[in-house]
Structure formats: structure tokens, C-alpha cells
Design an enzyme around this catalytic site. Structure first.
Site, mmCIF file in Angstrom:
data_model
loop_
_atom_site.group_PDB
_atom_site.id
_atom_site.type_symbol
_atom_site.label_atom_id
_atom_site.label_comp_id
_atom_site.label_asym_id
_atom_site.label_seq_id
_atom_site.Cartn_x
_atom_site.Cartn_y
_atom_site.Cartn_z
ATOM 1 C CE LYS A 285 0.469 -17.812 0.538
ATOM 2 N NZ LYS A 285 0.322 -19.047 0.214
ATOM 3 C CG ASP B 89 -7.106 -4.050 4.867
ATOM 4 O OD1 ASP B 89 -8.301 -4.531 5.462
ATOM 5 O OD2 ASP B 89 -6.572 -3.656 3.373
ATOM 6 C CE1 TYR C 84 -3.230 -3.237 0.604
ATOM 7 C CE2 TYR C 84 -3.740 -2.294 2.547
ATOM 8 C CZ TYR C 84 -3.774 -3.734 1.559
ATOM 9 O OH TYR C 84 -4.878 -4.330 1.253
ATOM 10 C CG ASP D 101 -2.222 -19.782 2.182
ATOM 11 O OD1 ASP D 101 -1.069 -19.958 3.089
ATOM 12 O OD2 ASP D 101 -2.125 -20.713 1.526
ATOM 13 C CG ASP E 118 -12.539 -5.959 6.069
ATOM 14 O OD1 ASP E 118 -11.695 -5.475 7.173
ATOM 15 O OD2 ASP E 118 -13.476 -5.635 6.341
HETATM 16 MG MG MG Z 1 -9.920 -2.769 4.751
#
Ligand code: MG
Ligand code: NAI
Length: 342
Positions: free
Chosen positions: A179, A236, A132, A212, A240
Site C-alpha cells: 500500500k 493475514d 503485528y 485493495d 483468508d
Molecule cells: Mg488470520
């Protein structure tokens, strides 16, 4: 006296911030509120920017900042949201995104297995680097030959400080999520910084999972986790997931912190929710729980605990907004928490 800067923002932001501020006032703490009402989408539409140098000075010189949410459908993908959030995170170097997820009532869990519902974990997300950071570009844009690249930025300093932060907030254990099997170079850097940090913190239990596998484990047994430390994009997404396991976005609080400067920006994980804005149906608990984190950051641990207990009591008594199966408005749900605190 401590000073809290407040950015209500857009959409449901001002609606959820209002009961949170009423709570701060009711707690009787020695704080003043500096409300930046003008930092919003209207200002951006008028001036092409929402946050100027004077605002940043006010934020920087205050003891902590509370943000409702920013985002407006009129502005779509213009970079407005990014301009506010990224500016705050980078200008204040808020490298640690702290996202706790705790199940406040059994009823809120989507999990079938009762014994594994009681999630109480924290995602520690790297907040300034990774995918990001906005470095990249595209060529032959908008053609079938288009090539688009976003760089995944990982620095030894950035990775080390976020892992150390995770250890500093651990109660039982820290799990590194990456990862490294597929994203080789950054992955190896994280793995090396991780091994160095594990040696510095020999008394904390540690584990490692690929992203994962971590998602699968969270969805089946979230009780396995205390602190998860991970990069910007994995954090991120996984936060959630943990939010969903703890009752949804209406319950998810967060802090953006710098452990050295002690600067902190506190905000619900959710956005401005234009689909429900202006209707007084937004759940204010994410903003209220973010305010509890803020109050704790300012040193008022008992007040923060009182707020959390009050939220748990309100949820238990079904004094909640429609997203949690209740009938209360935003104001009424806020008042229910306030009544428990006072
Ligand atoms: Mg978010
Ligand atoms: P969102 O989080 O605003 O909404 C997602 C869904 O969850 C919507 O259906 C919404 O109604 C519901 N929801 C969110 N918060 C809720 C609450 N407190 N109570 C009940 N329901 C709630 O995410 P979305 O729709 O993707 O983004 C909307 C705008 O917010 C966009 O402009 C986006 O860029 C911005 N945004 C801003 C953030 C911030 O200020 N930190 C974070 C995420 C998005």
C-alpha cells in the site's frame, strides 16, 4: 531418524491433529513423534504461561513442529494465543509464512465464473514485523480523548529476506502487494527492496498491485496469481480470502519457516474453533495438508504428493465433513484420506 514435535493445543486442535498423525504413521517414514500435550490453555490458566524453556528446546532441536490450534474462550483476549504463536515465531525466527491455496475440487469454489475458479497460488506473508510487532501504546486510555498507536515496523533485512523467499518458491511469477501509495515510508522501503530483488531474479515474471486492487483481482480472477509476497497484515487478510476461494478454512494449510536455519512450524490456518470443538465435525484436511507441507519439508516429496492426491480423491468422492457439504466426522474424513494413501 527425524523427530517431529507435535502441539495439539486447544479446541479442535487435538481433534484434527489425531488423523494427521495417523497419516504420518501410515506413510511409514522414519520419524518419531514428540507430543507436547501440556502446551494448552489449561496450562496457561494454571501457570500463567503455556510454553517454557524446556519445551522450546525440544521444539528447536526437532526437525519440524506440527501445531493444531491454540485459543480458549475462558482466556478471551489475555494474550494467551499471542504468547504461544508469537513466542514460537520470534524464538525460532520463522519469518516466512507460506500459505498455499489450491482448489481441490470445482464444487468448493464460491466463484460464479467457472473459467477462473482454479486458484493455485501461495501467499508469502512476512511473519515477524509489520503492524503485528506489538510496538505502540495509548494515552488518555478509555476516555473520549484516547489516542492509540501501533507502529508498522519494516526493516531492510526483514523485507529483503521475505521477498527473496518468495522468489525461491515461485513457479511462474511473483506479485508484490503493498500500500505504498498510502503508507509512505514503509512502502518506499518495500519498493526499494523489491526493485533490488527483481534484479537478482531476472528470470521470474513479476508484477505489483496495491492491496485493495489485489483483493479485487483475487475475488474476480485468482488464476492470475502464482506467488504473492506481502507484509504481515495484508498477508493475514488476503490469505483468508484465498482460503475462501479454495474451499474455506477447513482446507487452508500453512507453514512458518526460516530458510536459513530450516526450522519449520506447520499449522492449519484456522484457530481452535470453540463453537464446534468436541463434536467431531471439524474438517481435518487443513491439518492434513499442513502435515503434507511438513513431510515435504523433511524431504519426503513423494509422500507429500500422495497425501495431497488422497485429499483430492476424498473431496471428489464427497468423503468430507459438514463444512464441505458431507456427513463424515473428523475421524471418518481422516480415515477416508488414509484409505486413499494406503
Ligand atoms: Mg488470520
Ligand atoms: P477459527 O478459525 O477458530 O474459527 C472461525 C470459524 O471457522 C468458526 O465458525 C469455526 O467453526 C470455523 N472453522 C474453523 N476451522 C474449521 C475446521 N477445521 N472445520 C470446520 N470449521 C472450521 O477462528 P476464531 O473463531 O476467530 O478463533 C477461535 C480461537 O482460535 C480464538 O481463541 C483465536 O484467538 C484462536 N486462533 C488461533 C489460531 C492459531 O492457533 N494459529 C489462528 C486463529 C485463531
Amino acid at each position: 531418524m527425524q523427530r517431529i514435535t507435535v502441539i495439539p493445543g486447544d479446541g479442535i486442535g487435538p481433534e484434527v491433529v489425531e488423523p494427521a498423525l495417523a497419516l504420518v504413521q501410515a506413510l511409514g517414514l522414519d520419524v518419531t513423534l514428540d507430543v507436547l500435550d501440556h502446551v494448552n490453555a489449561d496450562a496457561y490458566l494454571r501457570n500463567g504461561s503455556a510454553l517454557d524453556a524446556a519445551d522450546l528446546d525440544r521444539i528447536r532441536s526437532s526437525d519440524a513442529t506440527l501445531l493444531g490450534a491454540v485459543g480458549d474462550p475462558r482466556l478471551g483476549d489475555t494474550g494467551y494465543v499471542r504468547s504461544v504463536l508469537t513466542t514460537l515465531r520470534t524464538e525460532l525466527d520463522l519469518y516466512a509464512n507460506y500459505r498455499p491455496a489450491r482448489l481441490w475440487h470445482d464444487r468448493l469454489s464460491p466463484l460464479r465464473d467457472r473459467a477462473r475458479r482454479a486458484i493455485d497460488c501461495v501467499i508469502v506473508r512476512e511473519n515477524t514485523e509489520g503492524l503485528y510487532s506489538g510496538i505502540g501504546g495509548s494515552t488518555r486510555t478509555a476516555s473520549p480523548e484516547e489516542v492509540a498507536v501501533d507502529l508498522d515496523v519494516n526493516t531492510h533485512r526483514g523485507v529483503t529476506r521475505i521477498i527473496d523467499f518468495a522468489f525461491s518458491v515461485a513457479r511462474r511469477s511473483v506479485c508484490l502487494v503493498d500500500k505504498a501509495n498510502a503508507v509512505r515510508h514503509g512502502g518506499q522501503l518495500w519498493q526499494r527492496c523489491w526493485r533490488e530483488a527483481v534484479e537478482r531474479h531476472p528470470h521470474v515474471a513479476t508484477s505489483h498491485l496495491y492491496a485493495d486492487a489485489a483483493a479485487l483481482r483475487l475475488a474476480t480472477d485468482p488464476t492470475a496469481f502464482d506467488v504473492i509476497v506481502t507484509n504481515n497484515s495484508h498477508g493475514d487478510i488476503l490469505s483468508d480470502l484465498t482460503a475462501a476461494l479454495a474451499g474455506g478454512l477447513g482446507m487452508a494449510a500453512s507453514a512458518n519457516l526460516n530458510a536459513t536455519t530450516r526450522q519449520g512450524l506447520f499449522e492449519p490456518v484456522h484457530g481452535s474453533a470453540p463453537d464446534i470443538a468436541g463434536r467431531q465435525v471439524a474438517n481435518p484436511f487443513a491439518a492434513i495438508l499442513s502435515t503434507a507441507l511438513l513431510v515435504e519439508h523433511l524431504g519426503h516429496r513423494d509422500a507429500a504428493e500422495a497425501v495431497r492426491r488422497a485429499v483430492a480423491a476424498a473431496v471428489g468422492a464427497r468423503r468430507v465433513t459438514p463444512d464441505l457439504g458431507g456427513r463424515l466426522s473428523t475421524k471418518e474424513a481422516g480415515a477416508a484420506v488414509l484409505a486413499e494413501v494406503c
